[in-house]
Design a protein around this motif. Structure first.
Motif, PDB file in Angstrom:
ATOM      1  N   LEU A 172      30.029  45.069  38.900  1.00 22.96           N
ATOM      2  CA  LEU A 172      31.082  44.702  39.851  1.00 22.96           C
ATOM      3  C   LEU A 172      32.331  44.331  39.060  1.00 22.96           C
ATOM      4  O   LEU A 172      32.307  43.389  38.265  1.00 22.96           O
ATOM      5  CB  LEU A 172      30.635  43.509  40.705  1.00 22.96           C
ATOM      6  N   LEU A 173      33.409  45.066  39.261  1.00 21.34           N
ATOM      7  CA  LEU A 173      34.653  44.836  38.528  1.00 21.34           C
ATOM      8  C   LEU A 173      35.677  44.212  39.464  1.00 21.34           C
ATOM      9  O   LEU A 173      36.106  44.830  40.439  1.00 21.34           O
ATOM     10  CB  LEU A 173      35.196  46.158  37.974  1.00 21.34           C
ATOM     11  N   TRP A 174      36.055  42.973  39.180  1.00 21.68           N
ATOM     12  CA  TRP A 174      37.029  42.269  40.013  1.00 21.68           C
ATOM     13  C   TRP A 174      37.896  41.394  39.126  1.00 21.68           C
ATOM     14  O   TRP A 174      37.405  40.490  38.463  1.00 21.68           O
ATOM     15  CB  TRP A 174      36.330  41.421  41.070  1.00 21.68           C
ATOM     16  N   ALA A 175      39.170  41.684  39.090  1.00 21.48           N
ATOM     17  CA  ALA A 175      40.130  40.875  38.348  1.00 21.48           C
ATOM     18  C   ALA A 175      41.027  40.202  39.376  1.00 21.48           C
ATOM     19  O   ALA A 175      41.765  40.892  40.094  1.00 21.48           O
ATOM     20  CB  ALA A 175      40.952  41.738  37.401  1.00 21.48           C
ATOM     21  N   PRO A 176      40.971  38.867  39.500  1.00 23.14           N
ATOM     22  CA  PRO A 176      41.799  38.186  40.497  1.00 23.14           C
ATOM     23  C   PRO A 176      43.269  38.580  40.382  1.00 23.14           C
ATOM     24  O   PRO A 176      43.827  38.645  39.284  1.00 23.14           O
ATOM     25  CB  PRO A 176      41.590  36.700  40.159  1.00 23.14           C
ATOM     26  N   ALA A 177      43.864  38.885  41.515  1.00 28.03           N
ATOM     27  CA  ALA A 177      45.257  39.316  41.533  1.00 28.03           C
ATOM     28  C   ALA A 177      46.179  38.099  41.522  1.00 28.03           C
ATOM     29  O   ALA A 177      45.838  37.041  42.040  1.00 28.03           O
ATOM     30  CB  ALA A 177      45.529  40.171  42.766  1.00 28.03           C
ATOM     31  N   ALA A 178      47.334  38.273  40.926  1.00 27.76           N
ATOM     32  CA  ALA A 178      48.301  37.173  40.853  1.00 27.76           C
ATOM     33  C   ALA A 178      49.187  37.172  42.100  1.00 27.76           C
ATOM     34  O   ALA A 178      49.562  38.226  42.611  1.00 27.76           O
ATOM     35  CB  ALA A 178      49.162  37.319  39.602  1.00 27.76           C
ATOM     36  N   ASP A 179      49.508  35.972  42.565  1.00 31.96           N
ATOM     37  CA  ASP A 179      50.506  35.791  43.635  1.00 31.96           C
ATOM     38  C   ASP A 179      50.137  36.473  44.948  1.00 31.96           C
ATOM     39  O   ASP A 179      51.019  36.952  45.666  1.00 31.96           O
ATOM     40  CB  ASP A 179      51.879  36.298  43.169  1.00 31.96           C
ATOM     41  N   LEU A 180      48.854  36.527  45.284  1.00 29.98           N
ATOM     42  CA  LEU A 180      48.495  37.032  46.605  1.00 29.98           C
ATOM     43  C   LEU A 180      48.884  35.989  47.654  1.00 29.98           C
ATOM     44  O   LEU A 180      48.614  34.798  47.479  1.00 29.98           O
ATOM     45  CB  LEU A 180      46.994  37.290  46.705  1.00 29.98           C
ATOM     46  N   PRO A 181      49.504  36.403  48.754  1.00 28.13           N
ATOM     47  CA  PRO A 181      49.838  35.424  49.790  1.00 28.13           C
ATOM     48  C   PRO A 181      48.583  35.012  50.546  1.00 28.13           C
ATOM     49  O   PRO A 181      47.585  35.732  50.542  1.00 28.13           O
ATOM     50  CB  PRO A 181      50.797  36.210  50.699  1.00 28.13           C
TER      51      PRO A 181
END
Length: 296
Positions: A172-181
């Motif tokens: 499972l590849l998941w990199a938290p995204a920056a500045d998501l509203p």
């Protein structure tokens, strides 16, 4: 031997004590929790399952705060999530303290079966309940949207699917995204939708990878899963719950499949629009109550 409701009460009383949760018999009730070999992860998964189970006791239609229909959910939430004491809960709900503890016993008896595995499969001569009945029940659920941190929710959901991914040898590849509203959604329903979508991806991509990403697109945030399915089309039985949950919450669902087997499944969630509310009230306690509930 403690009853199931007593065991559930014990883990709720130690909700933020990882060592207790990881060693609790309740952690063995849930396959995904029991499959986690690392104690801290097992505790995190059980804590999330407990909170999700409490949310399932929330009435599916709007009812007055403090009404009998809502008190199982409210007592558990006020005691174990918000950390209020018995007298404070009694004052909050407008009931006697003895009534709070009667409601608590009933709530624990309702909560325990939501966490326990089915005791046995139905006999071969007794057909299982029709899927249509379950679907009809889900259609009666009333979503309760509020502002949510989608990055946190996605991170928690991906972590809860790691044991399933390990069984299917899927990365499972998941990199938290920056500045998501923040997004506006029902937390329990959205988490269930994301978990169903991830489960579909994992079971379709055995031995491969499932890449997860989230990005802002105008007034919405899109969560995308990309994976390579095995031979044949996607399993409609796995896809149908995702469709139903997406329709229930008015989420945008898109499924695209390339000739090479690459599948892109996308869910579009409405971004939360902050609002200002003017309250004219000279009772500071009432203002604080409005603030607490509007913040949800």
């Amino acid at each position: 031997m403690d009853s199931p409701s007593d065991q559930v009460r014990a883990v709720l009383e130690h909700l933020h004590q990882d060592s207790f949760l990881a060693a609790s018999p309740v952690s063995g009730w849930l396959p995904d929790v029991a499959a986690a070999s690392e104690p801290r992860l097992r505790a995190q998964l059980l804590r999330r399952a407990l909170l999700d189970a409490i949310e399932l006791l929330r009435p599916t239609r709007p009812v007055p705060f403090g009404s009998r229909e809502a008190r199982s959910y409210e007592v558990l939430s006020l005691l174990y999530v918000e950390g209020l004491a018995g007298p404070e809960i009694a004052e909050e709900l407008g009931v006697g303290e003895r009534q709070v503890y009667r409601d608590l016993r009933r709530a624990l008896e309702e909560l325990a079966p939501l966490l326990q595995p089915a005791s046995a499969s139905p006999p071969e001569d007794e057909p299982e309940a029709e899927d249509g009945a379950l679907l009809e029940e889900m259609r009666r659920v009333v979503p309760r949207p509020r502002g949510l941190d989608l990055e946190r929710l996605l991170t928690s959901t991906v972590a809860s699917l790691e044991p399933l991914a390990a069984r299917f040898r899927v990365a499972l590849l998941w990199a938290p995204a920056a500045d998501l509203p923040p997004v506006s959604a029902d937390e329990g329903l959205l988490k269930q939708t994301l978990a169903q979508a991830l489960s579909l991806g994992v079971q379709s991509a055995a031995g491969g990878t499932v890449a997860v990403e989230a990005r802002e697109e105008g007034s919405r945030v899109t969560v995308s899963l990309r994976f390579t399915a095995g031979e044949g089309p996607l399993d409609e039985g796995l896809l149908e719950p995702v469709r139903l949950l997406a329709d229930l919450q008015h989420l945008g669902l898109a499924v695209e499949a390339d000739p090479d087997g690459t599948v892109r499944l996308s869910l579009s969630v409405r971004a939360a629009q902050p609002m200002t509310v003017l309250v004219v009230e000279d009772n500071e306690g009432a203002i604080e109550l409005y603030r607490r509930y509007l913040a949800q």
